[in-house]
Write an enzyme that holds these catalytic residues in place. Structure first.
Site: not given
Ligand code: PBG
Length: 331
Positions: A203, A257
């Site tokens: 991520k 991601k």
């Molecule tokens: N736990 C945070 C989380 N879980 C999923 C997303 C992003 C998903 C998306 O942008 O569609 C995020 C955002 C972040 O890390 O700030």
């Protein structure tokens, strides 16, 4: 990789097999079906907060009833899994984040409601403190630092509450170190040995999460950025180490991601680890495509093509806000 043998032109004319739809179908290398989709939804407990999210046109925050209807729709469209993201009451966000492991928080109520309505639909969760944290971070903030080990203890409590509520797949998105091992051990110990973990392993600290933070009401909250726990977008080797680490600690599936800007990572993860591999086509990717489609600048085929590209890159499946629209197009 095989070494293709190509006779010189004109013996080889690659256009021969592209001439008709049936010939093209015969040599089609990649397929896409509803079974490859996980549908992320937002569920709110705040009266009046339901409805469209301005930075994600076409995506709505749902009430519990709306979540049940979405589950029924997923089942009807043969989408195998739905992923719940909670939009919680701003007033109830705290530094100690205790609502994250409250059995009756909106996330856990949504899990139960969906499992009661459509028991066979796989329900995935999000494990991170941000929906319940007053400062919008995925972990506890102590003196300006996002503390790792204390956060992991809280994530374990959060995970057990979700498993108790009936979650099939846990999705730790927090990027703390050591959380997969801690979650797996706690699940074994507490009678949840069959609950799967889809780790947000690779991520990245991405600018593409903006609309999501609007959707869960974390945008105005976030103090600073997430660069001390999410991966630098330029770091490929570090991403691979994260995936290796999470698999070693007991993740059943791994995720890359965001998705489209990171297809190289998807391919590499699949080739190296041969594990179930997913990508998250995140909110900013959705906003780009949907915004252009709504303006008439792109056709809806761009959406299908983007999903097919994940499959070509080696992904078993994709979390996408387009899931219901794609499943409808494929039906
Ligand atoms: N736990 C945070 C989380 N879980 C999923 C997303 C992003 C998903 C998306 O942008 O569609 C995020 C955002 C972040 O890390 O700030």
């Amino acid at each position: 990789m095989a070494n293709p043998i190509i006779a010189p032109f004109p013996s080889t004319r690659l256009r021969r097999m592209r001439r008709t739809a049936n010939l093209r179908a015969m040599i089609s290398e990649t397929d896409l079906s509803a079974a490859n989709l996980i549908w992320p939804i937002f569920v709110t407990e705040v009266a009046g907060a339901e409805g469209e999210i301005p930075s994600m046109p076409g995506v709505e925050r749902l009430t519990l009833d709306g979540a049940k209807r979405a589950a029924e729709k997923a089942a009807r469209l043969n989408i195998p899994a739905i992923c719940i993201f909670p939009h919680s009451d701003q007033e109830l966000k705290t530094e100690s984040c205790q609502r994250a492991w409250d059995p009756d928080n909106i996330g856990n109520r949504a899990i139960r409601a969906i499992k009661e309505t459509v028991p066979e639909l796989a329900v995935m969760t999000d494990i991170a403190l941000d929906p319940y944290n007053i400062n919008g971070h995925d972990g506890f903030v102590v003196d300006g630092e996002i503390v790792n080990d204390e956060t992991v203890e809280a994530l374990v409590k959060m995970a057990l509450a979700q498993a108790d509520a009936g979650a099939d797949i846990l999705g730790p998105s927090d990027m703390m170190d050591g959380r997969i091992g801690a979650l797996r051990a706690a699940l074994e110990l507490e009678g949840h040995k069959d609950v799967a973990i889809l780790s947000y392993a690779a991520k990245f600290a991405s600018a593409f999460y903006g609309p999501f933070r609007d959707a869960v009401g974390a945008s105005g909250r976030l103090v600073g950025d997430k660069k001390t726990y999410q991966i630098n977008p330029g770091n490929r080797q570090e991403a691979l180490r994260c995936v290796a680490r999470d698999l070693t600690e007991g993740a059943d599936m791994v995720m890359v991601k965001p998705g489209m800007p990171y297809l190289d990572i998807c391919r590499e993860v699949k080739d190296r680890f041969a594990a179930p591999t997913f990508a998250y086509q995140v909110s900013g990717e959705y906003a780009m495509l949907e915004g252009a489609i709504r303006n008439g600048w792109l056709s809806r085929d761009a959406m299908l093509e983007s999903l097919l590209a994940f499959r070509r890159a080696g992904c078993d499946g994709v979390l996408s806000y387009f899931a219901p629209a794609i499943a409808e197009m494929l039906a």
